[in-house]
Motif scaffolding. Structure first.
Motif, mmCIF file in Angstrom:
data_model
loop_
_atom_site.group_PDB
_atom_site.id
_atom_site.type_symbol
_atom_site.label_atom_id
_atom_site.label_comp_id
_atom_site.label_asym_id
_atom_site.label_seq_id
_atom_site.Cartn_x
_atom_site.Cartn_y
_atom_site.Cartn_z
ATOM 1 N N ASP A 173 0.810 -1.215 0.000
ATOM 2 C CA ASP A 173 0.000 0.000 0.000
ATOM 3 C C ASP A 173 0.845 1.268 0.000
ATOM 4 N N GLU A 188 -5.299 0.894 -7.432
ATOM 5 C CA GLU A 188 -6.664 1.423 -7.406
ATOM 6 C C GLU A 188 -6.710 2.844 -7.966
ATOM 7 N N PRO A 222 -11.671 -0.261 -7.431
ATOM 8 C CA PRO A 222 -11.338 -0.739 -6.088
ATOM 9 C C PRO A 222 -10.862 -2.187 -6.119
ATOM 10 N N GLU A 223 -10.112 -2.577 -5.106
ATOM 11 C CA GLU A 223 -9.502 -3.916 -5.066
ATOM 12 C C GLU A 223 -10.567 -5.016 -5.048
ATOM 13 N N ASN A 239 -2.962 -3.363 -4.918
ATOM 14 C CA ASN A 239 -2.622 -2.371 -3.889
ATOM 15 C C ASN A 239 -3.307 -1.032 -4.160
ATOM 16 N N ARG A 240 -3.083 -0.073 -3.250
ATOM 17 C CA ARG A 240 -3.779 1.208 -3.295
ATOM 18 C C ARG A 240 -3.364 2.024 -4.515
#
Length: 734
Positions: free
Chosen positions: A361, A384, A390-391, A380-381
């Motif tokens: 992240d 995204e 979104p994951e 991971n972020r």
């Protein structure tokens, strides 16, 4: 403040947390086992240390007993010798009074009697009978009786002047009978029946014989003994060479102990008269007064000698303690480690999971993990934000949903990705192979190696995706800038070449007509006209040199300069260049020393370029060397056969911050409009390019105020062997 009787306020949160952690730590099995091991180590080492301290005390006590025994041994020997000598002198006085020749000087009978008595007493070196007038009457030596008076000797003056009839002991003196030896005189007053003074009886005791018993017991291996008179005069000092005090009064600690007690044992460092075996060494000292005689005995034993055996035992016990400490510590650590491994494994799994997720992240690049079938496992972020998805929506989706061509080529390549809104953008895609079966992580080329996996060995791929939009824009801008710079550089080179040719033609005409006018071919000129013509000629020549330098620089930058190589004598090229700068150096008060002799080398080089390099270096040296300075030219072959030429001056030097730009074109240390030294800043740059074309190097060593040394080096293949005859355009032979 709390009201008495009220319940105690609760602990702060941090204090409660710390107390809970402390209780948990103290109650853990690991802590108890570690504490038990440390306690056992401390107990074992404490017992060993206590035993070593007791052993040291016992060793010092034994050393004190040894010094007391040594002092008693010397006391016994001294008492025995003194008593025997005293009895011998009494018997000798009786014999002299009885025998008729006792008072007659040089009696053979008395001489034989003295010799027999001397030989029967091992410690005696000589027996002497001195008359009342101070001259010797008899002695036991084989030599004739001494004719000199002995009244100056203390062993005579003491008994003569003393009122007592006892034994008198004097300081050790040099023997007059045995040269090179010292003896201790024991003397008694010799009186007649009425008590009148008849003379002195003297027994010369050999100190070496006196100490024979001690030396036979090996006292000199560890300690030392001193026999002194009551006034501090040292009679015997053994072992020899340990450089003890000159007088016993020079040893304050011993003298104070004797003042308080007749027998004492102290610890002190022996003062020395010089470097020796015992001087300045911490020792155990036993002092004694000999009862009935004026003797003082001092026995010493170095503390190091007393503790030698204790140190050996201490080393052994220290080694045992160290081994036991290491063994207990290792055993404790092993048991604690085995007990804690299960807890650590469980905690490690939880920490690893949190750490990996935190790393993923926190990364700026998008990281996607997927299995061998291409299904996304984690997202991971950064991914995204990059794809706008979104994951939870991407888990289980194929990787092709993000990068359509993810399976179609080699690793670490540029691809096109698609965002959620359908827009495409360039990305860099790098894949690594992560084995979950315990094997090490290694780079992989997905999915080429999937077929090599075992069915029970899962494989996960880690894909790192980087948005390349900004980098692609920068690459395009760099390519455009490079193309524009190359076009501008080419235009500059063409302009310089054209302008140089355009300028050279009128400049040659100006220089030529100035030379014709100066020769007065069309008529005589006055001094003013000649001065103007000289200025025109010099200015035109200077401008032509600048144009030639610019043209050479342009050719070098464009790679169009071609070498015209031939055999060149190095010393001839140096001499020709010196002719061009000699007048300028003489006008500036600069001395030139040419050490490049005719036997230096023959080089295979471009003559004009090589001479231009030397001329540029000489011109700079003359320009930057003040009045009274000097220039030295050296040349020769190095150990590898290469040629080296150095031009060293005593000029102003080069600042350190300018050394990096020294060989850059159009760069000068002084760039102001009012700089002191003229020039275009092209000479060193052109010279370096010329030498680089020959495969050599041009280096500089300089410091402000210390002068400059420019070194030209050419490789061995540029040096022609003198034994080979050169003809025509033959190639060089290295």
């Amino acid at each position: 403040m709390p009201v008495p009787g009220s319940p105690s306020p609760p602990l702060p949160r941090s204090a409660a947390t710390l107390a809970g952690a402390l209780r948990g730590r103290l109650g853990s099995v690991r802590f108890l086992m570690t504490a038990s091991g440390l306690a056992f180590i401390l107990v074992v080492n404490a017992l060993i240390g206590y035993g070593m301290l007791l052993g040291r005390r016992e060793a010092l006590d034994a050393g004190e007993r040894a010094t007391r025994d040594l002092a008693r041994m010397l006391e016994s020997q001294t008492l025995r010798t003194a008593f025997s000598v005293d009895q011998l002198l009494r018997d000798l006085a009786f014999a002299l009074d009885t025998l008729p020749d006792g008072a007659r000087r040089g009696s053979p009978a008395i001489h034989d009697h003295l010799r027999e008595r001397r030989d029967s007493f091992a410690e005696l070196a000589d027996l002497v009978v001195v008359g009342a007038d101070g001259f010797a009457l008899h002695h036991s030596a084989e030599a004739p009786l001494p004719t000199a008076t002995l009244s100056d000797r203390t062993y005579f003056a003491g008994p003569r002047n003393g009122a007592g009839q006892g034994l008198h002991v004097g300081a050790a003196i040099a023997s007059r009978v045995r040269e090179g030896t010292r003896v201790i005189p024991f003397s008694r007053r010799w009186t007649d029946r009425d008590g009148g003074f008849r003379g002195v009886l003297v027994a010369m005791v050999d100190p070496n014989r006196l100490a024979a018993t001690l030396e036979s017991r090996g006292i000199d291996r560890k300690g030392s003994v001193i026999l002194a008179l009551a006034d501090g005069t040292i009679l015997l000092d053994r072992p020899p060479g340990h450089n003890g005090p000159v007088r016993l009064t020079d040893w304050p600690a011993v003298w104070q102990a004797l003042a308080a007690h007749d027998e004492a044992t102290i610890r002190d460092a022996m003062p020395g008269s010089g470097p020796g075996l015992g001087a300045g060494i911490d020792s155990l000292v036993s002092v004694r007064r000999v009862q009935g005689y004026p003797f003082v005995i001092v026995a010493t034993l170095p503390v190091g000698a007393a503790l030698a055996e204790w140190r050996r035992d201490t080393a052994a016990w220290t080694a045992i303690g160290t081994v036991m400490t290491i063994a207990i510590a290792l055993l404790t650590a092993f048991v604690v480690r085995q007990h804690a491994r299960r807890e650590e494994d469980q905690a490690r799994l939880a920490r690893a999971s949190r750490r990996i997720r935190g790393i993923l992240d926190s990364m700026l690049d998008a990281v996607v993990t997927f299995d061998s079938a291409g299904r996304i496992v984690t997202f991971n972020r950064a991914a995204e934000m990059m794809f706008g998805v979104p994951e939870r929506e991407m888990i289980g989706q194929p990787i092709e949903a993000l990068i359509p061509d993810a399976r179609g080529g080699a690793n670490d390549r540029d691809l096109t990705a698609i965002r959620r809104d359908g827009r495409a953008f360039p990305v860099g895609f790098t894949v690594s192979d992560l084995r979950l079966g315990g094997g090490p992580c290694a780079p992989a080329s997905y999915p080429a190696s999937v077929g090599a996996l075992r069915p029970d060995e899962p494989r996960i791929y880690v894909g790192v995706i980087r948005d390349m939009t900004r980098r692609k824009q920068q690459e395009a801008e760099l390519i455009a800038s490079k193309t524009q710079a190359e076009l501008g550089n080419r235009a500059k080179s063409e302009f310089l070449a054209n302008m140089s040719h355009e300028l050279r033609t009128p400049l040659n005409a100006i220089i030529g007509f100035a030379e014709v006018l100066d020769s007065e071919f069309f008529g005589a000129l006055n001094d003013r006209q000649k001065s103007c013509i000289a200025d025109i000629h010099d200015s035109g020549r200077h401008l032509l040199d600048i144009v030639n330098a610019v043209l050479d620089m342009s050719k070098l930058e464009s790679g169009q300069f071609e070498l015209c190589e031939e055999a060149v004598e190095a010393h001839e090229a140096v001499g020709q260049c010196l002719m061009m700068v000699r007048d300028r150096a003489a006008a500036g008060g600069v001395a030139i020393h040419n050490e490049a002799t005719a036997a230096v080398a023959t080089l295979w080089v471009d003559r004009r370029a090589f001479k231009q390099v030397i001329l540029n270096l000489l011109s700079n040296a003359v320009k930057f060397t003040p009045n009274g300075g000097s220039i030295t030219i050296t040349a020769g072959l190095d150990k590898d056969g290469g040629f080296a030429l150095t031009v060293a001056d005593t000029g102003i030097g080069i600042p350190p911050d300018f050394m990096a730009d020294l060989f850059q074109p159009f760069r000068q240390a002084e760039n102001a409009a009012n700089r002191r030294y003229e020039g275009t800043g092209l000479g060193l740059s052109i010279s370096k390019n010329f030498i680089d074309l020959h495969g050599g190097t041009l280096t500089c060593r300089s410091a402000p105020g210390a002068g400059t040394a420019m070194r030209v080096w050419l490789p061995a293949e540029r040096v022609i062997d003198r034994s080979i005859k050169m003809g025509g355009h033959a190639a060089p032979a290295a």
